[in-house]
Design an enzyme around this catalytic site. Sequence first.
Site, PDB file in Angstrom:
ATOM      1  N   ASP A  58      46.389   5.099 -32.920  1.00 13.58           N
ATOM      2  CA  ASP A  58      45.872   5.794 -34.099  1.00 13.58           C
ATOM      3  C   ASP A  58      44.448   6.274 -33.868  1.00 13.58           C
ATOM      4  O   ASP A  58      44.077   7.388 -34.264  1.00 13.58           O
ATOM      5  CB  ASP A  58      45.959   4.915 -35.340  1.00 13.58           C
ATOM      6  CG  ASP A  58      45.174   3.615 -35.233  1.00 13.58           C
ATOM      7  OD1 ASP A  58      44.968   3.123 -34.100  1.00 13.58           O
ATOM      8  OD2 ASP A  58      44.774   3.076 -36.281  1.00 13.58           O
ATOM      9  N   GLU A  85      39.260   3.634 -33.518  1.00 10.16           N
ATOM     10  CA  GLU A  85      39.583   4.006 -34.899  1.00 10.16           C
ATOM     11  C   GLU A  85      38.328   4.516 -35.611  1.00 10.16           C
ATOM     12  O   GLU A  85      38.310   5.605 -36.185  1.00 10.16           O
ATOM     13  CB  GLU A  85      40.151   2.784 -35.619  1.00 10.16           C
ATOM     14  CG  GLU A  85      40.155   2.814 -37.119  1.00 10.16           C
ATOM     15  CD  GLU A  85      40.274   1.398 -37.680  1.00 10.16           C
ATOM     16  OE1 GLU A  85      39.233   0.793 -38.015  1.00 10.16           O
ATOM     17  OE2 GLU A  85      41.412   0.904 -37.789  1.00 10.16           O
TER      18      GLU A  85
END
Length: 337
Positions: free
Chosen positions: A111, A54
């Site tokens: 993500d 991330e």
Amino acid sequence: MKRLLLLLGIVVMPIMANAGFNASDPGWQNYKTRFLLPEGRIIDTANADISHTEGQGWGMFLAVQFDDRRTFDRIWQWTEANLARPDIALNAWRYDPHAQPPVADNNNATDGDLFVAWSLQLAADRWGDDRYAQRSEAIRVAIRDHLIDNVGGYEILLPGLEGFRHEGFADINLSYWVLPALRDFAARYPGEPWQAVIDSGCQLLERAQFGSEQLPADWIRLQTSGELTPAKGWPPRFGFENIRTPLYFTWGGVREVDTLENIARFWDQPAPPAWIDVKSGETAGYPLSEGGEAINALLSGRPWAIGTTPSAGENYYSATLLLLSRIAAAQLSLSAR
């Protein structure tokens, strides 16, 4: 819901406007000084200086936006050397410099991989280096082939390769729907399922309304029947993770969704709490972070309230959300002209 369906027809257009940021930007310089190590590792200062895909993906994205190729290459090269999996074009999600080995869990975080893939494509666009485009394609294809699944009639993003898809249900996190990245992919590759993922994410967000405030939980269980509930195994909170959801959906051009209106209403108070338990109504005893307040300003149409440089006391997560909100506000402003 009618407004949402109208919006679904426009989310295929990517937001890639050049917002005029440069490498000397004081917010970016401050961010690098505080959170970027010389070797290219972004540190999570609220979590014993570990690193995540991330953070690496966010750092790469910010470096592209601030036209800082040297920093981009440092972050990317460290990521490739330390997190890239040998078996599939994804990245291990966590690096702990205090552990041996530093990467103990080879599972990915979708993500983070989305941001890495998107940032590499944007870097290829900006600096004309085909190495970036090739690696972006490999990661994008791996996400497409291994992390998109149909559950309950929805095309969903699995949060990781392992641990989220089960017999009869999947556990999902709407903050993993990085809508501006998905829009870009949908526009570049219309034959791939990115638009279906966008549409499903918008529909799930519209339905994810729990408790008296009608807010989405950070983690949601989607049954094959289509039923949605807060997921077991995580606190049933709207908070730390899901504050990214209004950032990504607003940035991605989807704003007039009832659930986002509920979030805006909940945050419309002098010092909104950092989280709320969607079942009990219990709230955090401390306020939303500076990064969360920047997202609140974006969501409520007050881009002028987003700061330039994170305050000294803000950790990596909050500081990153502030810079992302700055970029989102600038790109949305340019796209609206």
